[in-house]
Design a protein around this motif. Structure first.
Motif, PDB file in Angstrom:
ATOM      1  N   LEU A 192       0.375  -1.210  -0.248  1.00 53.89           N
ATOM      2  CA  LEU A 192       0.145   0.300   0.025  1.00 53.89           C
ATOM      3  C   LEU A 192       0.866   0.808  -0.015  1.00 53.89           C
ATOM      4  O   LEU A 192       0.260   2.205  -1.133  1.00 53.89           O
ATOM      5  N   GLU A 193       1.977   1.032   0.809  1.00 54.71           N
ATOM      6  CA  GLU A 193       2.926   1.884   0.523  1.00 54.71           C
ATOM      7  C   GLU A 193       3.266   2.688  -0.439  1.00 54.71           C
ATOM      8  O   GLU A 193       3.507   3.922  -0.452  1.00 54.71           O
ATOM      9  N   ASP A 194       3.432   1.616  -1.132  1.00 54.09           N
ATOM     10  CA  ASP A 194       4.253   1.401  -2.483  1.00 54.09           C
ATOM     11  C   ASP A 194       2.968   1.972  -3.822  1.00 54.09           C
ATOM     12  O   ASP A 194       3.762   2.745  -4.361  1.00 54.09           O
ATOM     13  N   ALA A 195       1.638   1.663  -3.139  1.00 54.29           N
ATOM     14  CA  ALA A 195       1.149   2.262  -4.325  1.00 54.29           C
ATOM     15  C   ALA A 195       0.411   3.846  -3.702  1.00 54.29           C
ATOM     16  O   ALA A 195       0.534   4.660  -4.872  1.00 54.29           O
ATOM     17  N   ARG A 196       1.144   4.169  -3.292  1.00 53.26           N
ATOM     18  CA  ARG A 196       0.048   5.494  -2.681  1.00 53.26           C
ATOM     19  C   ARG A 196       1.887   6.713  -3.072  1.00 53.26           C
ATOM     20  O   ARG A 196       1.567   7.390  -3.179  1.00 53.26           O
ATOM     21  N   ARG A 197       2.824   5.652  -2.636  1.00 55.01           N
ATOM     22  CA  ARG A 197       4.118   6.211  -3.865  1.00 55.01           C
ATOM     23  C   ARG A 197       3.680   6.723  -6.008  1.00 55.01           C
ATOM     24  O   ARG A 197       3.700   8.329  -5.867  1.00 55.01           O
ATOM     25  N   VAL A 198       3.330   5.660  -5.701  1.00 56.40           N
ATOM     26  CA  VAL A 198       3.171   5.902  -7.830  1.00 56.40           C
ATOM     27  C   VAL A 198       1.688   6.719  -7.619  1.00 56.40           C
ATOM     28  O   VAL A 198       2.318   7.190  -9.289  1.00 56.40           O
TER      29      VAL A 198
END
Length: 136
Positions: free
Chosen positions: A9-15
């Protein structure tokens, strides 16, 4: 037991944040979706003013990029009449998108998910998707 790299989820938020920035620079609000290694939705945003009809398209572009480990733009070129993947757009219960805006997400050279963007022209969607993917 082997672990599979995927998108958190952290990756997705950054993307998504990187995609929103590019969409704002383009002056075109967008839907931006991120899927994990299995093609499952991790996160989605609809920027203020982005088309409601583009929600599913963005999600399906992300799915397509992961399902075939290629950009939807590249897949589209191979899905034209007479080309090797003509008709692929009706596979997977119609979820396969064959126009610009879906890009695989890579980590250390391996595909770990996908990002899909919808709401602008093909060039706009592709530029947002590329900028988003670079943030991973």
């Amino acid at each position: 037991m082997t672990s599979i790299e995927t998108v958190s989820l952290e990756d997705a938020r950054r993307v998504i944040a990187a995609g929103e920035k590019q969409a704002s620079e383009n002056g075109q609000p967008s839907n931006i979706a991120v899927v994990d290694h299995g093609g499952n939705l991790v996160a989605h945003v609809r920027m203020d003013g982005a088309w409601i009809g583009s929600i599913d398209i963005a999600i399906d572009k992300a799915f397509t990029a992961r399902a075939f480990d290629t950009s939807t733009w590249e897949l589209g070129g191979n899905a034209l009449p007479g080309e090797q993947f003509y008709g692929i757009n009706v596979s997977n219960r119609g979820r396969v998108m064959t126009f610009a805006g879906g890009v695989p997400l890579y980590r250390d050279g391996a595909v770990v998910g996908g990002v899909g963007v919808s709401g602008g022209s093909g060039d706009q969607d592709q530029s947002v998707a590329r900028a988003a993917a670079e943030a991973l």
